[in-house]
Design a protein around this motif. Structure first.
Motif, mmCIF file in Angstrom:
data_model
loop_
_atom_site.group_PDB
_atom_site.id
_atom_site.type_symbol
_atom_site.label_atom_id
_atom_site.label_comp_id
_atom_site.label_asym_id
_atom_site.label_seq_id
_atom_site.Cartn_x
_atom_site.Cartn_y
_atom_site.Cartn_z
ATOM 1 N N THR A 103 0.846 -1.196 0.000
ATOM 2 C CA THR A 103 0.000 0.000 0.000
ATOM 3 C C THR A 103 0.879 1.243 0.000
ATOM 4 O O THR A 103 2.076 1.177 0.320
ATOM 5 C CB THR A 103 -0.900 0.035 1.245
ATOM 6 N N GLY A 106 1.646 5.403 4.726
ATOM 7 C CA GLY A 106 0.576 5.889 5.592
ATOM 8 C C GLY A 106 -0.635 4.994 5.630
ATOM 9 O O GLY A 106 -1.568 5.245 6.389
ATOM 10 N N TYR A 107 -0.650 3.933 4.810
ATOM 11 C CA TYR A 107 -1.769 2.991 4.778
ATOM 12 C C TYR A 107 -1.256 1.586 5.073
ATOM 13 O O TYR A 107 -0.072 1.280 4.877
ATOM 14 C CB TYR A 107 -2.452 2.998 3.406
ATOM 15 N N SER A 150 -5.885 0.004 7.587
ATOM 16 C CA SER A 150 -5.811 1.133 8.511
ATOM 17 C C SER A 150 -5.104 2.295 7.847
ATOM 18 O O SER A 150 -4.354 2.126 6.876
ATOM 19 C CB SER A 150 -5.080 0.735 9.806
ATOM 20 N N HIS A 151 -5.355 3.476 8.395
ATOM 21 C CA HIS A 151 -4.750 4.707 7.890
ATOM 22 C C HIS A 151 -4.549 5.651 9.061
ATOM 23 O O HIS A 151 -5.394 5.726 9.970
ATOM 24 C CB HIS A 151 -5.651 5.360 6.846
ATOM 25 N N SER A 152 -3.432 6.347 9.073
ATOM 26 C CA SER A 152 -3.136 7.335 10.104
ATOM 27 C C SER A 152 -3.359 8.730 9.532
ATOM 28 O O SER A 152 -2.493 9.261 8.824
ATOM 29 C CB SER A 152 -1.693 7.191 10.592
ATOM 30 N N PRO A 153 -4.505 9.347 9.812
ATOM 31 C CA PRO A 153 -4.758 10.692 9.288
ATOM 32 C C PRO A 153 -3.852 11.736 9.913
ATOM 33 O O PRO A 153 -3.677 12.810 9.356
ATOM 34 C CB PRO A 153 -6.223 10.944 9.631
ATOM 35 N N GLU A 158 -5.301 6.926 14.403
ATOM 36 C CA GLU A 158 -5.360 5.827 13.442
ATOM 37 C C GLU A 158 -6.805 5.385 13.278
ATOM 38 O O GLU A 158 -7.555 5.288 14.257
ATOM 39 C CB GLU A 158 -4.510 4.651 13.923
ATOM 40 N N GLU A 160 -9.170 2.271 11.561
ATOM 41 C CA GLU A 160 -9.064 0.898 11.065
ATOM 42 C C GLU A 160 -10.444 0.401 10.663
ATOM 43 O O GLU A 160 -11.422 0.563 11.394
ATOM 44 C CB GLU A 160 -8.477 0.002 12.164
#
Length: 305
Positions: A103, A106-107, A150-153, A158, A160
């Protein structure tokens, strides 16, 4: 006051990139003095991002199924998990592959797929006078898939999102010839990492159990919402609302609102209090409280939150 369960973990490396894990559980309320809860080999890094597992283990279904009960953020499992999946955790003997999907930065994304046997009717409820669902109730062979990402904006948060599916022969297969059970679930989690050890967790999960017997199908559903705040490394507060129907009685359901406090003395020693107000078939409104005392020694390396 009663001893719910004692567990021994035997773990170690048996070959480069091959790890063995065995967890033996003992309960004074079970007919068997001891049982193998999990015993499997992990083949790590077969290919970049690819791992495989062989043996008896908790299957990758839903957000919390891989966790043992001493790693739960609550004393009793949410009603939807208990009634539609399993009293404690859905487990089987088989093989599973886990692949980390490439990915962008950040993903994160991972796909799990497994084939299993031996789940059977599941564990009996430790509350025999209270209505409980049958869980998945797979008769013999069943299959699982789970895709989660998951992604950390931001640097301190985080998000998920996961989806799970399990299907196989149901309890009516032996008698009716066409009994099938399918479980479907979606889960959403949000974490915020505050200063020091401050943590905030919001989580929701919705489950459906569909059973087909003799040409007719019925669907039961349930869900829970959990909010937790940890102001420091020693304590945490949580609220849990859960709602679940019963596959054996589609017109009935149970709901409850719980408040949970955990005092964490060390990484392996804590006290947890959960008080609940709910409504269940046959009893109407009820109030319950549980005080749980958990301790352990040694490098018990479970899948932890």
């Amino acid at each position: 006051v009663r001893l719910s369960e004692a567990e021994i973990g035997i773990q170690g490396w048996v070959y480069p990139n091959v790890k063995a894990d065995c967890f033996i559980a003992m309960s004074p309320e079970e007919d068997e003095p001891a049982q193998v809860e999990e015993a499997y080999l992990s083949f790590l890094s077969l290919r970049p991002g690819l791992n495989a597992y062989v043996g008896r283990k908790h299957v990758a279904f839903g957000r919390a199924n891989l966790l043992h009960n001493h790693s739960w953020p609550y004393v009793r499992p949410p009603l939807a998990l208990r009634n539609l999946v399993a009293e404690e955790s859905l487990a089987g003997d088989g093989v599973e592959a886990s692949y980390v999907i490439p990915t962008p930065t950040g993903y994160f994304a991972q796909l799990d797929a497994g084939a299993w046997t031996g789940e059977g009717p599941g564990e009996a409820s430790d509350l025999p006078d209270i209505m409980a669902g049958p869980g998945a109730g797979f008769a013999d062979r069943f299959y699982t898939t789970r895709l989660w990402a998951s992604h950390s904006p931001s640097e301190h948060s985080e998000v998920e999102l996961g989806g799970s599916c399990a299907w196989g022969a149901g309890p009516g297969a032996a008698l009716e010839g066409d009994g099938r059970v399918q479980l479907t679930g979606v889960d959403l989690s949000f974490r915020h990492f505050g200063e020091g050890t401050q943590r905030t967790l919001l989580r929701a999960e919705h489950l459906w159990r569909r059973e087909r017997v003799d040409g007719s199908a019925s669907t039961s559903r349930g869900y829970y919402v959990l909010g937790s705040y940890r102001p420091d490394k020693y304590s945490s507060w949580a609220a849990l609302y859960d709602w679940s129907a019963f596959p054996q009685a589609p017109e009935a359901h149970e709901s409850a609102l719980s408040l949970i406090y955990t005092r964490q003395f060390s990484e392996q020693y804590y006290l947890r209090l959960q008080v609940a107000h709910g409504d269940r078939p046959g009893d109407g409104a009820y109030d319950e409280a549980w005080l749980q005392w958990v301790w352990g020694v040694g490098p018990h390396t479970h899948n932890l939150e």
